[in-house]
Enzyme design. Structure first.
Site, short mmCIF file in Angstrom:
data_model
loop_
_atom_site.label_atom_id
_atom_site.label_comp_id
_atom_site.label_asym_id
_atom_site.label_seq_id
_atom_site.Cartn_x
_atom_site.Cartn_y
_atom_site.Cartn_z
N SER A 184 10.60 -0.42 -6.93
CA SER A 184 10.77 0.78 -6.11
C SER A 184 11.52 1.86 -6.87
O SER A 184 11.21 3.05 -6.76
CB SER A 184 11.48 0.45 -4.80
OG SER A 184 12.77 -0.09 -5.05
N TYR A 185 12.51 1.46 -7.68
CA TYR A 185 13.27 2.44 -8.44
C TYR A 185 12.40 3.08 -9.51
O TYR A 185 12.40 4.31 -9.67
CB TYR A 185 14.49 1.76 -9.08
CG TYR A 185 15.48 2.73 -9.67
CD1 TYR A 185 16.39 3.40 -8.84
CD2 TYR A 185 15.52 2.99 -11.03
CE1 TYR A 185 17.31 4.31 -9.37
CE2 TYR A 185 16.43 3.89 -11.57
CZ TYR A 185 17.32 4.54 -10.75
OH TYR A 185 18.21 5.44 -11.27
N CYS A 186 11.64 2.27 -10.23
CA CYS A 186 10.73 2.83 -11.24
C CYS A 186 9.71 3.76 -10.60
O CYS A 186 9.41 4.84 -11.14
CB CYS A 186 10.02 1.71 -11.98
SG CYS A 186 11.08 0.72 -13.07
N SER A 202 10.02 5.47 -7.85
CA SER A 202 10.67 6.70 -7.38
C SER A 202 10.98 7.64 -8.53
O SER A 202 10.82 8.87 -8.41
CB SER A 202 11.95 6.36 -6.60
OG SER A 202 12.97 5.88 -7.46
#
Length: 293
Positions: free
Chosen positions: A151-153, A155
């Site tokens: 999810s971080y990548c 975003s």
């Protein structure tokens, strides 16, 4: 061309702690006037006092369009203009898609991507008036898709693409747009990630120097230099230019490098199951805001 930041009005989101707070102090030291936006009023006020030079604070959730727009209008009313926007607000969680907490996993995209979009939408009219500069804080995670950070990548890849698009849209209006790609900076968010065994395995198992944690001070100096120069791309550390230049092959290579780490991370989580929520004090503040505490 490097610009004198004396008297420039800089609005920073995610300014209560971490990279945002440190960047605010660095820019204040270069003569800028700071407008600090975040979720923690007491922390924001303390940072405003540390900045001096008439710095002020606004409490707003970047995912709430009405709230972040009201904050931008408040900054304009208080200072008369907005010269620079730094869209820095962000949260993180660790865990593969199979084991991550769904609410926290999705919230990372909401804050980091949609929050940046809504922040830019709120500030853009004022940046057009001042022919200002918008700096989007992305991440090295936009360059390398890593296991346990889906999810971080996603975003950070999203905000990178968004900022590139906005640059094309506002160039003729005299507004500059830049993107910063910091790696692991020694902030509460990164330290909070290490509370989760699954994430620690995935991060520390990366090849050196990709697993190294870097100090805050040189990172914020690089970001402040980027603001002064209206730099399009800022890599910190600078060796990230190598990853940027070779990013086309990254999705094909990384599964072989980090796939084994994902297996180890899931095994560690199975042995010590724990809700993989948002990391650090900033994540806790976001949780508290959504729960109404």
């Amino acid at each position: 061309m490097t610009r004198d930041l004396t008297g420039q009005v800089v609005m920073i989101t995610g300014a209560a702690r971490g990279l945002g707070a440190a960047l605010a102090r660095e820019l204040a030291g270069r003569g800028a006037r700071l407008a600090l936006v975040g979720l923690e009023p007491d922390e924001l006020q303390a940072q405003a006092e540390a900045c001096g030079n008439g710095a002020q604070a606004w409490t707003a959730d970047v995912t709430d369009q009405a709230a972040i727009s009201a904050a931008a209008e408040g900054v304009r009313a208080a200072f008369g203009r907005i010269d620079v926007l730094v869209a820095n607000a962000g949260v993180a969680t660790g865990g593969t898609l199979r084991i991550a907490d769904p609410v926290s996993y999705d919230r990372v995209v909401e804050v980091n991507l949609l929050g940046s979009i809504r922040t830019a939408r709120a500030a853009l009219p004022h940046l057009i008036d001042s022919k200002g500069f918008y700096l989007q804080i992305a991440s090295a995670a936009a360059l390398v898709p890593n296991a346990v950070m889906g999810s971080y990548c996603a975003s950070k890849s999203g905000v990178e693409a968004f900022a590139h698009s906005v640059r094309s849209e506002v160039r003729h209006l005299g507004v500059g747009v830049g993107i910063a790609y910091p790696l692991w900076i020694d902030t509460e968010m990164v330290r909070g990630m290490d509370e989760y065994p699954a994430f620690t395995i995935a991060r520390k198992g990366l090849p050196w120097p990709m697993n190294k944690t870097y100090p805050v001070a040189p990172a914020v100096r690089a970001l402040a230099d980027a603001v002064a120069a209206r730099r399009v791309h800022t890599m910190f550390p600078r060796w990230l230019w190598f990853l940027y230049a070779n990013r086309a092959i990254s999705p094909s290579v990384t599964p072989f490098v980090v796939g084994r780490l994902a297996r180890r991370a899931e095994k560690a989580h199975a042995q010590a199951p724990k809700r993989l929520g948002l990391t650090g004090a900033g994540g806790a503040a976001d949780d508290a805001t959504r729960s109404g505490e």
